[in-house]
Design an enzyme around this catalytic site. Structure first.
Site, short mmCIF file in Angstrom:
data_model
loop_
_atom_site.label_atom_id
_atom_site.label_comp_id
_atom_site.label_asym_id
_atom_site.label_seq_id
_atom_site.Cartn_x
_atom_site.Cartn_y
_atom_site.Cartn_z
N GLY A 11 46.77 -7.91 71.23
CA GLY A 11 45.86 -7.18 72.31
C GLY A 11 46.10 -7.89 73.53
N ARG A 72 52.89 -5.74 69.30
CA ARG A 72 52.69 -5.98 67.98
C ARG A 72 54.10 -5.88 67.39
NH1 ARG A 72 47.13 -4.18 69.09
NH2 ARG A 72 46.25 -5.84 68.85
N GLY A 102 45.33 -13.39 70.18
CA GLY A 102 44.33 -13.46 69.03
C GLY A 102 44.78 -14.15 67.73
N ASP A 103 43.85 -13.80 66.56
CA ASP A 103 44.10 -14.53 65.46
C ASP A 103 45.32 -13.87 64.70
OD1 ASP A 103 42.96 -12.18 64.74
OD2 ASP A 103 41.68 -12.84 63.18
N GLY A 104 45.75 -12.79 64.86
CA GLY A 104 47.22 -12.39 64.18
C GLY A 104 48.27 -13.15 64.93
N THR A 125 41.63 -13.20 73.87
CA THR A 125 41.18 -11.82 73.32
C THR A 125 39.90 -11.59 74.03
OG1 THR A 125 40.19 -10.83 71.46
CG2 THR A 125 40.31 -13.07 71.28
N ASP A 127 37.52 -10.21 72.36
CA ASP A 127 36.68 -10.20 71.33
C ASP A 127 35.69 -11.34 70.95
OD1 ASP A 127 37.54 -7.56 70.93
OD2 ASP A 127 39.15 -8.20 69.41
N ASP A 129 36.32 -13.84 69.03
CA ASP A 129 36.25 -13.72 67.60
C ASP A 129 37.19 -14.97 66.98
OD1 ASP A 129 38.71 -12.62 68.19
OD2 ASP A 129 38.32 -10.93 66.46
N ARG A 154 22.51 3.53 82.77
CA ARG A 154 21.10 3.49 82.73
C ARG A 154 20.60 4.32 84.08
NH1 ARG A 154 17.18 -0.45 81.53
NH2 ARG A 154 18.53 -1.79 80.34
N ARG A 171 36.06 -5.57 67.90
CA ARG A 171 36.53 -5.97 66.42
C ARG A 171 35.41 -6.05 65.33
NH1 ARG A 171 42.58 -7.81 65.56
NH2 ARG A 171 41.37 -9.89 66.00
N ALA A 186 19.09 -4.18 76.39
CA ALA A 186 19.08 -2.94 75.48
C ALA A 186 17.98 -3.07 74.29
CB ALA A 186 20.49 -3.24 74.81
N HIS A 215 14.01 5.57 79.57
CA HIS A 215 15.27 5.72 78.95
C HIS A 215 15.21 4.55 78.12
CE1 HIS A 215 15.59 2.57 82.03
NE2 HIS A 215 16.13 1.73 80.83
N ARG A 243 22.74 10.69 73.91
CA ARG A 243 24.14 10.82 74.31
C ARG A 243 24.77 9.62 73.94
NH1 ARG A 243 23.06 15.34 74.95
NH2 ARG A 243 23.09 16.71 76.99
N HIS A 249 39.11 1.47 76.28
CA HIS A 249 40.00 0.52 76.70
C HIS A 249 39.77 0.02 78.02
CE1 HIS A 249 42.20 1.12 72.99
NE2 HIS A 249 42.82 0.26 73.44
N GLN A 251 37.49 -1.65 78.69
CA GLN A 251 36.93 -3.05 78.30
C GLN A 251 38.12 -4.04 78.55
OE1 GLN A 251 33.84 -2.64 75.14
NE2 GLN A 251 35.01 -0.95 75.09
P1 ADP Z 1 45.91 -10.38 67.83
O1 ADP Z 1 46.83 -11.48 68.25
O2 ADP Z 1 45.17 -9.86 69.19
O3 ADP Z 1 45.16 -10.85 66.70
P2 ADP Z 1 47.63 -8.98 66.06
O4 ADP Z 1 46.58 -9.01 64.98
O5 ADP Z 1 48.37 -7.47 66.28
O6 ADP Z 1 46.98 -9.29 67.40
O7 ADP Z 1 48.99 -9.98 65.69
C1 ADP Z 1 49.97 -9.89 66.87
C2 ADP Z 1 51.18 -10.10 66.22
O8 ADP Z 1 51.13 -11.33 65.61
C3 ADP Z 1 51.55 -9.26 65.06
O9 ADP Z 1 52.25 -8.20 65.57
C4 ADP Z 1 52.60 -9.96 64.51
O10 ADP Z 1 53.80 -10.01 65.25
C5 ADP Z 1 52.17 -11.47 64.54
N1 ADP Z 1 51.54 -11.81 63.25
C6 ADP Z 1 50.27 -11.27 62.83
N2 ADP Z 1 50.10 -11.87 61.55
C7 ADP Z 1 51.16 -12.44 61.11
C8 ADP Z 1 51.38 -13.35 59.86
N3 ADP Z 1 50.62 -13.22 58.99
N4 ADP Z 1 52.77 -13.70 60.04
C9 ADP Z 1 53.56 -13.62 61.09
N5 ADP Z 1 53.14 -13.00 62.20
C10 ADP Z 1 51.89 -12.27 62.23
#
Ligand code: ADP
Length: 319
Positions: A11, A72, A102-104, A125, A127, A129, A154, A171, A186, A215, A243, A249, A251
């Site tokens: 992201g 991704r 991010g963590d992915g 990111t 988030d 996180d 508000r 997330r 809030a 409110h 409401r 997005h 954000q």
């Molecule tokens: P973010 O980095 O924002 O957390 P994603 O979780 O979508 O986003 O991860 C981004 C990209 O990182 C994924 O599309 C993939 O290419 C790579 N990735 C995520 N997990 C793994 C993994 N276990 N091994 C190798 N590459 C990974």
């Protein structure tokens, strides 16, 4: 090290451009060539890699999104994908890589390091996180976007004497909701890290209504579930007109705040320093306003922890 690469992945977040700029300029300052990899790990596998000069990163520090684009990439999760990526880097002679995401994306960086390719992770990111840093790049900007939106909600909430439920991103983390809730006073903040008590929320709304409150704003983190479902429950329980706004997005976009630009500049430059010191498999961060770094394996083993004291404070101030 004479050549390094940089990519953004997963992201996007406001401030990623400032981080790219810092990586490029810091490296060039030290006489190192820098290559930009386009569209994250997808571009790494396909070899969409171009040399960046000082001017390539001009006029981007104030722009949201990422000039390198992001993606991704499922293929990168496979051994074959990772090997192809390393081949592309070796072909150009790029000896180390900065991964902003991010963590992915950190997991991708971890895999490259395991295969012997030096990689440093930079937390990008909205988030907030990611463990090993007090703040991630983009969090402050997203927070300010939320505040701006809630201030507007508000105004109309007051005019119509309504309850508003606002669903925010994050997330599985409640940081954006908690900070926004505290910053905007809030009535209730609903986050995944803390159980909520519907009776207590309803009592609080009714108490406020009785003392003439015009409110009520309730912030729901996306990690808890749908803001729409939550608003329906509130309306049923209170019989007050409710409401819902799902901020979505917006954000993620917008010009990064000064805080995010400075954070991104510091973290991007630190990542280059680490590569030049011969470090690999590290993540950079900021803790108590000091630049720090950690082993990526350690960071991926632990979970980000929300500031419980801040949550308690938000409860105390919204009586
Ligand atoms: P973010 O980095 O924002 O957390 P994603 O979780 O979508 O986003 O991860 C981004 C990209 O990182 C994924 O599309 C993939 O290419 C790579 N990735 C995520 N997990 C793994 C993994 N276990 N091994 C190798 N590459 C990974």
């Amino acid at each position: 090290m004479k050549k390094i690469g940089v990519l953004t992945s997963g992201g996007d977040s406001p401030g990623m451009n400032a981080a790219i700029r810092a990586v490029v300029r810091k490296a060039i300052f030290h006489g190192i060539e820098v290559y930009g990899v386009y569209a994250g790990f997808t571009g790494l596998i396909s070899g969409d890699i171009k040399k960046l000069e000082i001017g390539s990163v001009g006029d981007i520090i104030h722009r949201g999104g990422t000039m390198l684009h992001t993606a991704r990439c499922e293929e990168f999760k496979t051994e074959a994908g990772q090997k192809k990526a390393i081949e592309q880097l070796n072909k150009i002679g790029i000896e180390g890589l900065v991964v902003i995401g991010g963590d992915g994306s950190y997991r991708g960086a971890q895999k490259l390091t395991e295969r012997g390719y030096p990689t440093i992770g930079v937390p990008g990111t909205i988030d907030n996180d990611i463990p090993g840093t007090d703040f991630t790049i983009g969090f402050d900007t997203a927070l300010n976007t939320i505040i701006d939106a809630i201030d507007k909600i508000r105004d109309t909430a007051t005019s119509h004497e309504r309850t508003y439920v606002v669903e925010v991103m994050g997330r599985d983390a409640g940081d954006l909701a908690l900070w926004a809730g505290l910053a905007d006073g809030a009535e209730s903040i609903i986050i995944p890290e803390e159980q909520y008590d519907m009776d207590q929320i309803v009592r609080r709304l009714e108490r406020g209504h009785k003392r003439g409150k015009k409110h009520s704003i309730i912030i729901v983190a996306e990690g808890v579930g749908s803001g729409i479902d939550f608003a329906n429950k509130i309306q049923e329980a209170t019989q007050m007109e409710t409401r819902v706004t799902v901020l979505g997005h917006i954000q993620r976009g917008g010009s990064p705040t000064a805080f995010d630009r400075v954070l991104a500049s510091r973290l991007g430059a630190k990542a280059v320093e680490l590569l030049l010191e011969g470090q690999a498999g590290k993540t950079v961060g900021i803790e108590s306003n000091k630049l720090v770094y950690h082993d990526i394996n350690e960071i991926l083993k632990v979970r980000h922890i929300l500031d419980k004291e801040m949550y308690n404070l938000s409860q105390e101030l919204s009586i």
